[in-house]
Design an enzyme around this catalytic site. Structure first.
Site, short mmCIF file in Angstrom:
data_model
loop_
_atom_site.label_atom_id
_atom_site.label_comp_id
_atom_site.label_asym_id
_atom_site.label_seq_id
_atom_site.Cartn_x
_atom_site.Cartn_y
_atom_site.Cartn_z
N TRP A 131 0.80 -1.23 0.00
CA TRP A 131 0.00 0.00 0.00
C TRP A 131 0.83 1.28 0.00
CZ3 TRP A 131 2.03 2.25 4.15
CH2 TRP A 131 2.54 1.41 5.15
N ASN A 132 2.14 1.20 0.26
CA ASN A 132 2.85 2.45 0.59
C ASN A 132 3.11 3.34 -0.61
OD1 ASN A 132 4.81 0.66 -0.38
ND2 ASN A 132 6.41 1.59 0.87
N LYS A 155 -2.40 -8.95 -7.06
CA LYS A 155 -3.12 -8.83 -5.80
C LYS A 155 -2.55 -7.64 -5.07
CE LYS A 155 -3.73 -10.09 -1.16
NZ LYS A 155 -4.00 -8.62 -0.96
N HIS A 156 -3.30 -6.55 -4.97
CA HIS A 156 -2.80 -5.36 -4.30
C HIS A 156 -3.15 -5.46 -2.82
CE1 HIS A 156 -0.80 -1.64 -4.26
NE2 HIS A 156 -1.48 -0.95 -5.13
N GLY A 207 6.86 -6.12 -0.14
CA GLY A 207 6.12 -6.12 1.13
C GLY A 207 7.00 -6.59 2.26
N SER A 208 6.42 -7.26 3.22
CA SER A 208 7.16 -7.67 4.41
C SER A 208 7.97 -8.93 4.17
CB SER A 208 6.17 -7.94 5.55
OG SER A 208 5.33 -9.03 5.18
N GLU A 229 11.05 -7.50 -3.03
CA GLU A 229 11.56 -6.24 -2.48
C GLU A 229 10.88 -6.06 -1.13
OE1 GLU A 229 10.45 -2.14 -3.12
OE2 GLU A 229 11.46 -2.60 -1.23
N LEU A 230 11.64 -6.26 -0.07
CA LEU A 230 11.04 -6.39 1.26
C LEU A 230 11.42 -5.21 2.15
CD1 LEU A 230 11.72 -10.23 1.58
CD2 LEU A 230 9.70 -9.08 0.67
N GLU A 361 13.10 -2.84 11.85
CA GLU A 361 12.69 -1.73 10.99
C GLU A 361 11.53 -1.02 11.65
OE1 GLU A 361 10.63 -2.92 7.40
OE2 GLU A 361 11.30 -1.11 6.36
N1 LIG Z 1 9.27 -3.15 0.68
C1 LIG Z 1 8.28 -2.31 0.73
O1 LIG Z 1 8.13 -1.38 -0.04
C2 LIG Z 1 7.27 -2.46 1.77
C3 LIG Z 1 7.57 -3.15 2.88
N2 LIG Z 1 6.64 -3.30 3.83
C4 LIG Z 1 7.01 -4.03 5.01
O2 LIG Z 1 5.89 -4.86 5.43
C5 LIG Z 1 5.58 -4.53 6.75
C6 LIG Z 1 4.13 -4.68 7.00
O3 LIG Z 1 3.42 -3.98 6.00
P1 LIG Z 1 2.24 -4.71 5.32
O4 LIG Z 1 1.49 -3.88 4.39
O5 LIG Z 1 1.47 -5.41 6.40
O6 LIG Z 1 3.03 -5.75 4.42
P2 LIG Z 1 2.52 -7.15 3.93
O7 LIG Z 1 3.73 -7.83 3.49
O8 LIG Z 1 1.63 -7.81 4.90
O9 LIG Z 1 1.62 -6.79 2.63
C7 LIG Z 1 2.22 -6.59 1.39
C8 LIG Z 1 1.36 -7.34 0.36
O10 LIG Z 1 1.50 -8.74 0.56
C9 LIG Z 1 0.21 -9.34 0.74
N3 LIG Z 1 0.38 -10.51 1.58
C10 LIG Z 1 0.70 -10.56 2.89
N4 LIG Z 1 0.84 -11.84 3.29
C11 LIG Z 1 0.56 -12.62 2.19
C12 LIG Z 1 0.50 -14.02 1.94
N5 LIG Z 1 0.77 -14.91 2.91
N6 LIG Z 1 0.19 -14.46 0.70
C13 LIG Z 1 -0.08 -13.57 -0.28
N7 LIG Z 1 -0.04 -12.23 -0.12
C14 LIG Z 1 0.28 -11.77 1.11
C15 LIG Z 1 -0.60 -8.23 1.35
O11 LIG Z 1 -1.98 -8.50 1.21
P3 LIG Z 1 -3.01 -7.90 2.33
O12 LIG Z 1 -2.93 -6.44 2.22
O13 LIG Z 1 -4.34 -8.45 1.88
O14 LIG Z 1 -2.55 -8.43 3.65
C16 LIG Z 1 -0.14 -7.06 0.51
O15 LIG Z 1 -0.75 -7.10 -0.75
C17 LIG Z 1 6.04 -3.09 6.92
O16 LIG Z 1 6.29 -2.83 8.27
C18 LIG Z 1 7.32 -3.09 6.12
O17 LIG Z 1 8.36 -3.66 6.90
C19 LIG Z 1 5.37 -2.82 3.73
C20 LIG Z 1 5.06 -2.07 2.61
C21 LIG Z 1 6.00 -1.82 1.57
C1 LIG Z 2 11.09 6.33 -3.24
C2 LIG Z 2 10.19 5.19 -3.53
C3 LIG Z 2 10.74 3.91 -3.05
C4 LIG Z 2 9.69 2.88 -2.81
C5 LIG Z 2 10.25 1.76 -2.06
C6 LIG Z 2 9.25 1.00 -1.29
O1 LIG Z 2 8.89 1.40 -0.17
O2 LIG Z 2 8.80 -0.02 -1.87
#
Ligand SMILES: NC(=O)C1=CN([C@@H]2O[C@H](COP(=O)(O)OP(=O)(O)OC[C@H]3O[C@@H](n4cnc5c(N)ncnc54)[C@H](OP(=O)(O)O)[C@@H]3O)[C@@H](O)[C@H]2O)C=CC1
Ligand SMILES: CCCCCC(=O)O
Length: 459
Positions: A131-132, A155-156, A207-208, A229-230, A361
């Site tokens: 979402w960020n 899947k967003h 994501g995470s 990209e985590l 983090e």
């Molecule tokens: N690298 C990056 O840019 C980002 C990193 N993060 C990290 O993630 C942490 C938590 O943020 P959050 O948004 O909860 O991140 P999540 O990893 O939970 O969510 C990111 C995406 O993954 C999906 N997802 C989560 N678990 C699964 C699974 N088991 N199978 C399939 N899809 C899945 C989520 O769906 P749903 O929304 O339905 O749960 C969402 O679409 C942050 O604190 C940060 O550390 C978060 C955002 C961006």
């Molecule tokens: C400046 C934009 C970087 C996006 C990196 C992220 O949070 O996925």
């Protein structure tokens, strides 16, 4: 998780979205796969480049309208949302202008005969996005794969469904045929089933760590490549010869941009002891000057976190850090008397290695400040992390900067600038920050078959 638009500024539910059932998922998969087999994907790249040019024009012409969708749905300051929409237009334009060059056959000198590597699409790519940066994350995966001929299912995140739906409409309006890009409001179990399907040949997740580990393991179990990209815990290093005014201002901005919810945000501030007092004083002044408020109000300089849960997580992290000995130099609490998800800009110091915060983090406006005696201590501290995404070094001695940049174990290092992103530059990390690269020529080759062809010299 329901797909809902809840405004983080006031926690008002705006809309709930209908999820897709298994029949709809199968329809999407079948359409995406059929398109991959068609002339659209296997034929002339020019037809696909035309769509990317149009998509770029559409986004560039609707910056204000699209930016408001982002700010209302995940709380980003309106100016930063405009910047996000603009970089999406830039990414689409970049691949429209460069994909043909990146994917043209590459000749290889060989005694075996005339040899070259061709680049072919591999099929349907399943993308899971956060979402960020709700438009940027989608464009980062769509543009290179649409150019190469892969079909993309997405899947967003469940808290940005309006952004997800809006982006899909933009891609269709740009002329992409049905199946090129499909948004799915689906469950995590449905993601797993899609990954298992033979028509899916690659998986991209941002994501995470937790989500990355689960999704990449599922893909690996089916012998499919993934890119991840985590999280990150990027250093913002300030050397004794740095311009402290510049570093303090850039550092404060790098920590609180997007309310600190950026994987490559400056998180661990490592300051040379000779300039630590001066830096901390000026850095704190910038935090004190921040104005929380409505992300749509351009005078606001610190917006809400994306969700009430995010505030709870951050608050617990800060409390735990202090319980384990960290000093609360500034801030530290959820903002009270406000229906929004606001957290005070916060500075933590004196974090020792046995404090859980040392390796954590903080996905919010919480800075960790460390003091070092020299470059050797700096590198040791910078690399003492499970993550390895980005990082920055502030100094006036560029030779010193080059050496440090090479020694810091991350995927990206910026000198005299916070970690940033641009279509033409690769983006990604190492260690628990993931693997693979997005954007640039590297991003388009993650999910193509780099096929060798040899016309044998001796028959
Ligand atoms: N690298 C990056 O840019 C980002 C990193 N993060 C990290 O993630 C942490 C938590 O943020 P959050 O948004 O909860 O991140 P999540 O990893 O939970 O969510 C990111 C995406 O993954 C999906 N997802 C989560 N678990 C699964 C699974 N088991 N199978 C399939 N899809 C899945 C989520 O769906 P749903 O929304 O339905 O749960 C969402 O679409 C942050 O604190 C940060 O550390 C978060 C955002 C961006
Ligand atoms: C400046 C934009 C970087 C996006 C990196 C992220 O949070 O996925």
């Amino acid at each position: 998780m329901p797909y809902q638009t809840i405004n983080p500024f006031n926690n008002k539910l705006i809309k709930e979205y209908q999820t897709h059932n298994d029949k709809q998922v199968e329809q999407a998969l079948s359409t995406a796969h059929a398109l991959y087999k068609s002339d659209w994907a296997q034929g002339d790249i020019k037809q696909r480049i035309k769509v990317l040019h149009k998509l770029s024009e559409l986004m560039a012409s609707r910056v204000d309208e699209l930016a408001e969708v982002v700010s209302v749905e995940m709380g980003k300051l309106i100016g930063q949302s405009r910047g996000e929409v603009q970089i999406c237009a830039d990414i689409a334009k970049f691949y429209a202008e460069n994909a043909e060059e990146f994917l043209k056959p590459v000749p290889y000198k060989s005694d075996l005969g005339e040899a070259w590597v061709e680049h072919h699409p591999i099929g349907v790519i399943m993308a899971v996005e956060p979402w960020n940066f709700p438009f940027y994350q989608l464009m980062r995966v769509l543009a290179p794969n649409l150019a190469s001929g892969n079909s993309v299912l997405v899947k967003h995140a469940s808290i940005v469904p309006h952004c997800a739906e809006t982006f899909e409409k933009l891609v269709s309006e740009a002329g992409a045929p049905k199946g090129a890009y499909t948004n799915l409001f689906i469950s995590q179990d449905q993601v797993a089933s899609i990954i298992d399907d033979d028509r899916v040949q690659g998986v991209a997740l941002t994501g995470s760590e937790k989500a990355g580990a689960i999704v990449a393991a599922r893909a690996a179990g089916k012998l499919k490549k993934s890119t991840l990209e985590l999280g990150g815990n990027d250093v913002f290093a300030v050397l004794d010869d740095a311009d402290i005014d510049h570093a303090a201002k850039a550092g404060a901005q790098a920590r609180v941009s997007n309310a600190g919810q950026v994987c490559t945000a400056a998180k661990r501030f490592i300051i040379h002891e000779k300039v630590a007092d001066e830096f901390l004083k000026k850095f704190t002044e910038h935090f004190k000057a921040l104005k929380i408020g409505d992300p749509l109000d351009k005078s606001t300089t610190l917006g809400p976190l994306s969700s009430a849960d995010a505030v709870k997580t951050l608050s617990k992290q800060v409390d735990d850090a202090v319980k384990h000995g960290a000093k609360l130099h500034f801030g530290g609490k959820k903002v009270t008397g406000n229906p929004g998800n606001f957290f005070e800009p916060t500075i933590l110091t004196h974090i020792t290695r046995d404090n859980p915060a040392y390796f954590e983090e903080f996905f919010g406006p919480v800075a960790q400040v460390y003091i070092v005696k020299n470059d050797e201590e700096l590198v040791k501290l910078a690399n003492d992390s499970h993550y390895g995404l980005g990082g920055s070094v502030f100094t006036t001695d560029l030779n010193r900067a080059r050496k440090l940049a090479s020694q810091i174990e991350t995927g990206m290092v910026y000198v005299n600038s916070p970690t940033d992103t641009a279509a033409e530059l690769p983006f990604g990390g190492v260690k628990r920050s993931g693997f693979g690269r997005e954007l640039s020529d590297l991003g388009i080759k993650e999910f193509v078959n780099q096929k060798l062809v040899v016309l044998a010299a001796k028959s």
